[in-house]
Scaffold this active site. Structure first.
Site, mmCIF file in Angstrom:
data_model
loop_
_atom_site.group_PDB
_atom_site.id
_atom_site.type_symbol
_atom_site.label_atom_id
_atom_site.label_comp_id
_atom_site.label_asym_id
_atom_site.label_seq_id
_atom_site.Cartn_x
_atom_site.Cartn_y
_atom_site.Cartn_z
ATOM 1 N N HIS A 1 2.229 3.624 -9.047
ATOM 2 C CA HIS A 1 2.016 2.208 -9.344
ATOM 3 C C HIS A 1 3.200 1.653 -10.148
ATOM 4 O O HIS A 1 3.626 0.524 -9.934
ATOM 5 C CB HIS A 1 0.715 2.004 -10.118
ATOM 6 C CG HIS A 1 -0.513 2.381 -9.329
ATOM 7 N ND1 HIS A 1 -0.700 1.988 -8.025
ATOM 8 C CD2 HIS A 1 -1.597 3.123 -9.661
ATOM 9 C CE1 HIS A 1 -1.860 2.459 -7.596
ATOM 10 N NE2 HIS A 1 -2.421 3.162 -8.566
ATOM 11 N N LEU B 1 10.672 -20.618 -4.415
ATOM 12 C CA LEU B 1 9.743 -19.694 -3.752
ATOM 13 C C LEU B 1 8.391 -19.774 -4.451
ATOM 14 O O LEU B 1 8.327 -19.716 -5.681
ATOM 15 C CB LEU B 1 10.294 -18.260 -3.866
ATOM 16 C CG LEU B 1 9.359 -17.120 -3.455
ATOM 17 C CD1 LEU B 1 9.153 -17.093 -1.940
ATOM 18 C CD2 LEU B 1 9.918 -15.764 -3.905
ATOM 19 N N ASP C 1 0.828 -1.212 0.000
ATOM 20 C CA ASP C 1 0.000 0.000 0.000
ATOM 21 C C ASP C 1 0.864 1.264 0.000
ATOM 22 O O ASP C 1 1.973 1.270 0.544
ATOM 23 C CB ASP C 1 -0.917 -0.022 1.229
ATOM 24 C CG ASP C 1 -2.063 0.977 1.112
ATOM 25 O OD1 ASP C 1 -2.378 1.390 -0.025
ATOM 26 O OD2 ASP C 1 -2.640 1.338 2.155
HETATM 27 C C1 IPE Z 1 -5.441 -2.713 -0.161
HETATM 28 O O1 IPE Z 1 -5.118 -1.381 -0.291
HETATM 29 C C2 IPE Z 1 -5.407 -3.392 -1.504
HETATM 30 C C3 IPE Z 1 -4.095 -3.583 -2.103
HETATM 31 C C4 IPE Z 1 -2.958 -3.242 -1.562
HETATM 32 C C5 IPE Z 1 -4.082 -4.213 -3.381
HETATM 33 P P1 IPE Z 1 -6.228 -0.251 -0.481
HETATM 34 O O2 IPE Z 1 -5.494 1.032 -0.629
HETATM 35 O O3 IPE Z 1 -7.163 -0.644 -1.558
HETATM 36 O O4 IPE Z 1 -6.989 -0.325 0.910
HETATM 37 P P2 IPE Z 1 -7.835 0.789 1.674
HETATM 38 O O5 IPE Z 1 -8.814 1.351 0.697
HETATM 39 O O6 IPE Z 1 -6.870 1.829 2.151
HETATM 40 O O7 IPE Z 1 -8.455 0.063 2.821
HETATM 41 C C1 IPE Z 2 -1.578 0.300 -3.388
HETATM 42 O O1 IPE Z 2 -1.395 1.671 -3.423
HETATM 43 C C2 IPE Z 2 -1.834 -0.283 -4.754
HETATM 44 C C3 IPE Z 2 -3.206 -0.735 -4.963
HETATM 45 C C4 IPE Z 2 -4.163 -0.712 -4.093
HETATM 46 C C5 IPE Z 2 -3.525 -1.276 -6.279
HETATM 47 P P1 IPE Z 2 -2.617 2.695 -3.400
HETATM 48 O O2 IPE Z 2 -3.012 2.971 -4.798
HETATM 49 O O3 IPE Z 2 -3.695 2.193 -2.528
HETATM 50 O O4 IPE Z 2 -1.912 3.965 -2.771
HETATM 51 P P2 IPE Z 2 -2.509 4.953 -1.680
HETATM 52 O O5 IPE Z 2 -3.032 4.115 -0.556
HETATM 53 O O6 IPE Z 2 -3.581 5.726 -2.347
HETATM 54 O O7 IPE Z 2 -1.344 5.790 -1.282
HETATM 55 MG MG MG Z 3 -4.095 2.423 -0.555
#
Ligand code: IPE
Ligand code: IPE
Ligand code: MG
Length: 243
Positions: free
Chosen positions: A40, A134, A23
């Site tokens: 990303h 792995l 995240d």
């Molecule tokens: C969880 O992160 C999903 C992934 C890392 C793929 P999100 O960014 O979607 O989660 P929330 O919305 O903060 O709970």
């Molecule tokens: C995690 O990063 C990747 C996915 C959920 C696909 P985010 O896109 O949730 O990044 P933040 O949480 O907005 O910083």
């Molecule tokens: Mg996120």
């Protein structure tokens, strides 16, 4: 603690299965006044770092939350870009991961993904099935609630057909109907970005996982962060409800 290379599968201070909620890509980009998409892209680099790090530490299973069942509700351009990155990642990384002995596996509702990505996933799984260094499981369009709901539906159908009785449903049978049927439960669950929640990831399987929340944003994740989490894991006493 000395993490490499002295660890082996008998060393209980080393987790056998590490799961990561990757995240913070969007916040990484925002901090740099970049578009979320750039976050990303950099996040895909961190995936390589995590896979390599787990291989070097001798961790047997790595499960990465790449796209949740709820992430479909993001703006369509972001979803499309993420799908593009997933596509690019497989095309670019499959050969080197195969050479490194990585077996690729998936959890989640892959039928919701674009068809060509379903094909790439199938190819990645097939090509790497004999590897054993792995097991890398990528969670795509994954959510625990959806996974458990599907498991309940399949069990209900088996009862309806008379294949099993309701009394035969036990914890083992439920586990066997989840996407993770071939995986041990995670020992260590890491979430980056400072958020302290599970966001519908491996809820059943993480019943006794040790949770480590790191402040690092996913695109900045390095092997040293993995080592830090593994060291933290090594200090925990796991009791599984017993004394
Ligand atoms: C969880 O992160 C999903 C992934 C890392 C793929 P999100 O960014 O979607 O989660 P929330 O919305 O903060 O709970
Ligand atoms: C995690 O990063 C990747 C996915 C959920 C696909 P985010 O896109 O949730 O990044 P933040 O949480 O907005 O910083
Ligand atoms: Mg996120």
């Amino acid at each position: 603690m000395d993490v490499a290379p002295s660890h082996n599968s008998m060393d209980h201070s080393l987790p056998q299965h590490v799961a990561i909620i990757m995240d913070g890509n969007g916040r990484w980009a925002a901090k740099r006044s970049l578009q979320r998409l750039k976050g990303h892209e950099q996040g895909a680099e961190a995936v390589r770092e995590a896979v390599r790090g787990c291989g070097e530490l001798g961790i047997s299973y790595l499960t990465l939350f790449a796209f949740s069942s709820e992430n479909w509700s993001r703006p369509v351009e972001e979803v499309n870009h993420l799908m593009g990155l997933i596509r690019y990642f497989f095309r670019k990384e499959l050969a080197s991961m195969n050479d490194a002995g990585v077996r690729i596996n998936f959890i989640g509702d892959l039928s919701k993904l674009p068809e060509d990505i379903q094909g790439l996933a199938k190819e990645a799984k097939e090509k790497t099935k004999a590897n054993s260094k792995l097991v890398l499981t990528i969670a795509l369009s994954y959510g625990s609630h959806s996974e458990i709901t599907h498991a309940v539906q399949r069990l209900a159908k088996k009862i309806q057909k008379g294949d099993i009785s309701p009394e035969e449903i036990n914890e083992t049978l439920i586990s066997q109907h989840l996407d993770t049927v071939e995986l041990p439960d995670p020992d260590l669950l890491i979430r980056t970005s400072g958020e302290k929640r599970l966001s519908n990831f491996l809820l059943w399987q993480s019943a006794y996982a040790e949770l480590v929340f790191l402040d690092v944003l996913w695109p900045d994740f390095k092997k040293s962060d993995l080592v830090q989490a593994v060291e933290e894991y090594g200090t925990r006493t796991r009791r599984f409800g017993a004394l």
